[in-house]
Design a protein around this motif. Sequence first.
Motif, PDB file in Angstrom:
ATOM      1  N   VAL A  54       0.847  -1.208   0.000  1.00  0.00           N
ATOM      2  CA  VAL A  54       0.000   0.000   0.000  1.00  0.00           C
ATOM      3  C   VAL A  54       0.882   1.257   0.000  1.00  0.00           C
ATOM      4  CG1 VAL A  54      -1.605   1.351   1.424  1.00  0.00           C
ATOM      5  CG2 VAL A  54      -2.003  -1.102   1.098  1.00  0.00           C
ATOM      6  N   GLN A  62       2.337   1.934  -3.335  1.00  0.00           N
ATOM      7  CA  GLN A  62       1.383   2.429  -4.339  1.00  0.00           C
ATOM      8  C   GLN A  62       1.103   3.923  -4.168  1.00  0.00           C
ATOM      9  OE1 GLN A  62      -2.015  -0.112  -5.476  1.00  0.00           O
ATOM     10  NE2 GLN A  62      -1.195  -1.691  -4.144  1.00  0.00           N
ATOM     11  N   ARG A 101      -5.296  -5.431   1.630  1.00  0.00           N
ATOM     12  CA  ARG A 101      -4.756  -4.092   1.357  1.00  0.00           C
ATOM     13  C   ARG A 101      -5.843  -3.023   1.450  1.00  0.00           C
ATOM     14  NH1 ARG A 101      -1.718  -6.003  -3.966  1.00  0.00           N
ATOM     15  NH2 ARG A 101      -3.778  -6.948  -4.155  1.00  0.00           N
ATOM     16  N   GLN A 109      -5.274   0.050   3.942  1.00  0.00           N
ATOM     17  CA  GLN A 109      -5.211   1.422   3.403  1.00  0.00           C
ATOM     18  C   GLN A 109      -6.256   2.325   4.059  1.00  0.00           C
ATOM     19  OE1 GLN A 109      -4.278   2.471  -0.741  1.00  0.00           O
ATOM     20  NE2 GLN A 109      -6.310   3.403  -0.848  1.00  0.00           N
ATOM     21  N   LEU A 154      -6.910   2.548  -5.003  1.00  0.00           N
ATOM     22  CA  LEU A 154      -6.021   1.409  -4.721  1.00  0.00           C
ATOM     23  C   LEU A 154      -5.970   0.600  -6.016  1.00  0.00           C
ATOM     24  CD1 LEU A 154      -4.264  -0.038  -2.653  1.00  0.00           C
ATOM     25  CD2 LEU A 154      -6.273  -1.287  -1.874  1.00  0.00           C
ATOM     26  N   SER A 207      -6.515  -3.218  -6.329  1.00  0.00           N
ATOM     27  CA  SER A 207      -7.658  -3.983  -5.793  1.00  0.00           C
ATOM     28  C   SER A 207      -8.640  -4.377  -6.896  1.00  0.00           C
ATOM     29  CB  SER A 207      -8.368  -3.205  -4.674  1.00  0.00           C
ATOM     30  OG  SER A 207      -9.416  -2.444  -5.196  1.00  0.00           O
TER      31      SER A 207
END
Length: 382
Positions: free
Chosen positions: A20, A23, A264, A268, A279, A282
């Motif tokens: 996370v 990203q 995640r 997050q 995200l 996902s």
Amino acid sequence: MKKISLLGATGSIGVQTLDVIEQHPEQFRLTAISFGKNMEKGLEIIHKFEPEVIAVQKKEDADRLRLKLGNSFRIVFGEEGLIEAAAATEADIVVSAVMGSVGLLPTIHAIKAGKDIAIANKETLVTAGHIVMELAEKHGVRILPVDSEHSAIFQCLNGENPKQIERLILTASGGSFRDYTRSQLADVTVDQALNHPNWSMGAKITIDSATMMNKGLEVIEAHWLFNIPYSKIDVILHKESIIHSMVEYKDGSTLAHLGNPDMRVPIQYALTYPDRLELPSSKRLNLWELSKLHFGKMDQERFRCLKLAYIAGEKGGTMTTAMNAANEEAVQLFLDRKIPFLRIEDIIEKAMEQHEFIQRPTLEEIQAIDRLTRQYVQSLLN
Ligand SMILES: NC(=O)C1=CN([C@@H]2O[C@H](COP(=O)(O)OP(=O)(O)OC[C@H]3O[C@@H](n4cnc5c(N)ncnc54)[C@H](OP(=O)(O)O)[C@@H]3O)[C@@H](O)[C@H]2O)C=CC1
Ligand SMILES: CC(=O)[C@@H](O)[C@H](O)COP(=O)(O)O
Ligand SMILES: [Mn+2]
């Protein structure tokens, strides 16, 4: 830029937290990490994220790291090291993703230092929920759930008046042996137990899912996080882990949180709350697949650990501490192939019965009960 201290960086939640962070390099910075024994993974993380503080379990590993890395990092070890990584850094938020009640002290110190806590480590709340929640209130810090069910409930509660809640409904996948009868459980193997149907997680929680103690720990976790009596916390079987949990309100409305099983997402959300971020990794839910969801009534005689957790939670005090410590020891014994699967629940029940109960324990009393219970469990094997 939110600064993060990540305890348990080499584990399942730890690695997904790093994903996370990676990203969103413009939003998050990793300032501290802790890990246990996995030096290879630990070094990989250090080189990639360059945290200022690194805590390891053993002094020898700290010495090895100092030799390898020089003086550019603060390298600490043991319980003191874990506390330093949690509390003595610039972090705004601590992600508690170590396994077991070892997470309690660093969490307490982080709260006292004014850090918000993103809590994956449910054992901390099971062993000493009253201490942690009272301290958090006193220091004005947030305890933000990472556990998927609790993140779901947290999101279903958003903005609602807690007085209007009829009940919380936690969903349980049923774990590796959900279709087994009790007699079939007698000779299951460690490898079979580690094969969770929906989630890839650390070994201890995967065994907890198979015994249903994971859901028991989660019932107690929900009690502390949301200040809800046990009589208003239910568990239902839901094989697919798509509905992560639900809240039923007084007017009969039920709010549910749905998503593909991907930790995640709740990780997050705990890091960005009350905001949300994209995200990209996902996978979106395919809504027409929802017709394939399954639900079932929970049988507490089949899943005895869940029953034990309700008994411990209702009793309160050190009963949940003893239950948790006995479970941690028993699961490790099973993983070490020293006891059969069904012995786990026997050990927990015995440990709960024999321990010297304290209704409103101090931190020192909790630590003593934790230690004594572990010794008791080991003594059962001699
Ligand atoms: N995995 C999941 O999807 C979920 C996990 N949780 C909870 O989150 C917590 C972590 O779970 P998970 O990530 O699966 O566990 P893992 O076993 O994968 O990871 C545990 C982490 O803690 C470290 N660690 C273990 N023991 C110690 C110790 N005595 N001292 C210091 N560090 C230690 C490990 O280090 P090393 O490996 O280097 O030895 C590792 O970094 C648990 O409480 C679990 O119940 C909650 C919801 C979902
Ligand atoms: C991902 C997560 O939060 C785990 O706690 C998961 O819920 C385990 O699944 P079951 O305990 O429902 O099998
Ligand atoms: Mn969970």
